[in-house]
Design an enzyme around this catalytic site. Structure first.
Site: not given
Ligand code: TYM
Length: 393
Positions: A142, A254, A257
């Site tokens: 990022k 992948k 967003k």
């Molecule tokens: P974020 O918001 O990027 O994504 C949320 C969840 O979606 C999953 N994900 C995917 N899984 C499969 N294929 C993809 N292309 C894909 N894109 C996103 C992510 O693995 C995630 O599970 N840091 C985290 C958010 C977070 C979090 C937490 C998660 C903050 N605190 C505590 C678990 C526990 C994040 O940015 O996810």
């Protein structure tokens, strides 16, 4: 008690990666007590007591407590439009519910409504070595995309994984259902737990501090475990979920967003005609002789089959493969689009209902935050006692 916690950032609209990688697995766990990811590989028996589990139930009856958080504090690590953040936050929470998270069975809340997240993150920031964060792949990616550091990115982006650790540790969560891209962050959270418990939660002076504060002298935090769907999809012969959903325009990166091209992803709220159009235009390949799964030279084929399987979790991989293996892309694509539309349709309908009743949504979020706050405050106090803070009497 077995606790799970997970969250999604409310940035833009949620896509199939978020849904198939994370939310679908939350729903499965909420409803069945099992993950698509195989729990037997976790090395931890159901009901096994955790060091910091705070109700000492003896492990006979396992009560699941599920916390699903909309992580708005994480969202602001990248620039957000203040006119849109609240709307995206409510939309994400509504989508959790529309996808099947039942507020009677799981807590749904907004991260910033529970102040302990930011507070514990500060304590952990001071107990986490810089170079652990310098290694984080997502930060490096990022930062590079944002122009390489300096004054183009905020400090928050760097310490982001520490805030994520705080989210998890506050609830003594032992399982964290996420997509593959979060694996490294979960490893970091485990490292933070080990270092913190080891450094602050041992010895007679710790015992004495706990006693003065009226706490049992056990380690402050539980080591969490990532629950990530295995490459073959969900368990029990069905499919369900994908650990890594890839972009529709490039099977090697992948679905995300932040891709500027909206055709690279299917958003959970895309209308049927948009979904059909995106699938029609998505990248395929020109291999002869049908569609294949798991051929490393055909990442697009694998991805599209994974999606096809995941949105039909009641059908086995074998059955699906028999159905489509002889097809040409032109025959398969409409089937795939129909399957996605059929799966997302009920979610979209329910989403509209939830959004039409803001009073209900606000009530769910308030109750969720109150319940979360109660547990979070207990852990925060334990962490403060461990570090030696004065606790107000
Ligand atoms: P974020 O918001 O990027 O994504 C949320 C969840 O979606 C999953 N994900 C995917 N899984 C499969 N294929 C993809 N292309 C894909 N894109 C996103 C992510 O693995 C995630 O599970 N840091 C985290 C958010 C977070 C979090 C937490 C998660 C903050 N605190 C505590 C678990 C526990 C994040 O940015 O996810």
């Amino acid at each position: 008690t077995r606790r799970i916690l997970s969250g999604v950032q409310p940035t833009g609209s949620l896509h199939l990666g978020n849904y198939l990688g994370a939310i679908m697995q939350w729903v499965e766990f909420q409803n069945t007590g099992k993950f698509f990811a195989d729990p037997s590989s976790s090395g931890k028996e159901d009901g096994e007591e955790d060091a910091a589990d705070d109700d000492g139930d003896g492990g006979i009856v396992v009560v699941n407590e599920n916390f699903f958080c909309v992580v708005d504090l994480h969202a602001i690590t990248m620039p957000q439009d203040p006119n849109e953040l609240e709307e995206s936050t409510l939309a994400s929470a509504a989508l959790y519910i529309a996808a099947g998270i039942d507020p009677e069975k799981s807590r749904v809340f907004v991260q910033s409504h529970v102040p302990a997240h930011a507070e514990l993150a500060w304590l952990l920031n001071c107990a986490t070595p810089m170079n652990w964060l310098e290694r984080m792949i997502q930060y490096k990616d990022k930062a590079k995309k944002a122009g390489g550091g300096g004054d183009s990115i905020g400090v928050g982006l760097f310490t982001y994984p520490v805030l994520m650790a705080a989210d998890i540790l506050l609830y003594q969560a032992d399982r964290v259902p996420v997509g593959e891209d979060q694996r490294q962050h979960l490893e970091l959270a485990r490292d933070i737990v080990r270092r913190f418990n080891n450094e602050y939660c041992r010895g007679n002076s710790y015992k004495a501090r706990c006693k003065r504060a009226g706490l049992a002298s056990r380690p402050a935090f539980t080591e969490p475990e990532a629950m990530i769907i295995s490459p073959g999809g969900g368990g029990d012969g069905g499919t369900g979920g994908v650990a890594r959903v890839m972009s529709l325009t490039d099977g090697t990166s992948k679905m995300s967003k932040s891709d500027p091209n909206d055709n690279s992803r299917i958003n959970v709220l895309d209308p049927p005609d948009v979904i059909r159009e995106k699938i029609k235009r998505c990248k395929t390949d020109s291999f002869a002789g049908g569609i294949e799964w798991d051929n490393p030279d055909r990442p697009e084929a694998t991805n599209l089959l994974n999606i096809y399987a995941a949105v039909q979790p009641h059908r086995s991989r074998e059955e699906l493969y028999e159905e489509v293996k002889g097809m040409k892309w032109g025959d398969f694509k409409p089937l795939l689009a129909d399957a996605i539309v059929a799966h997302l349709g009920p979610i979209q309908k329910r989403y509209a209902e939830v959004r039409a009743d803001e009073g209900y949504l606000r009530r769910v979020l308030n109750e969720g935050a109150n319940a979360a706050d109660e547990i979070a405050q207990r852990t925060l106090k334990a962490a403060k006692v461990a570090m030696g803070f004065s606790i107000p009497k």
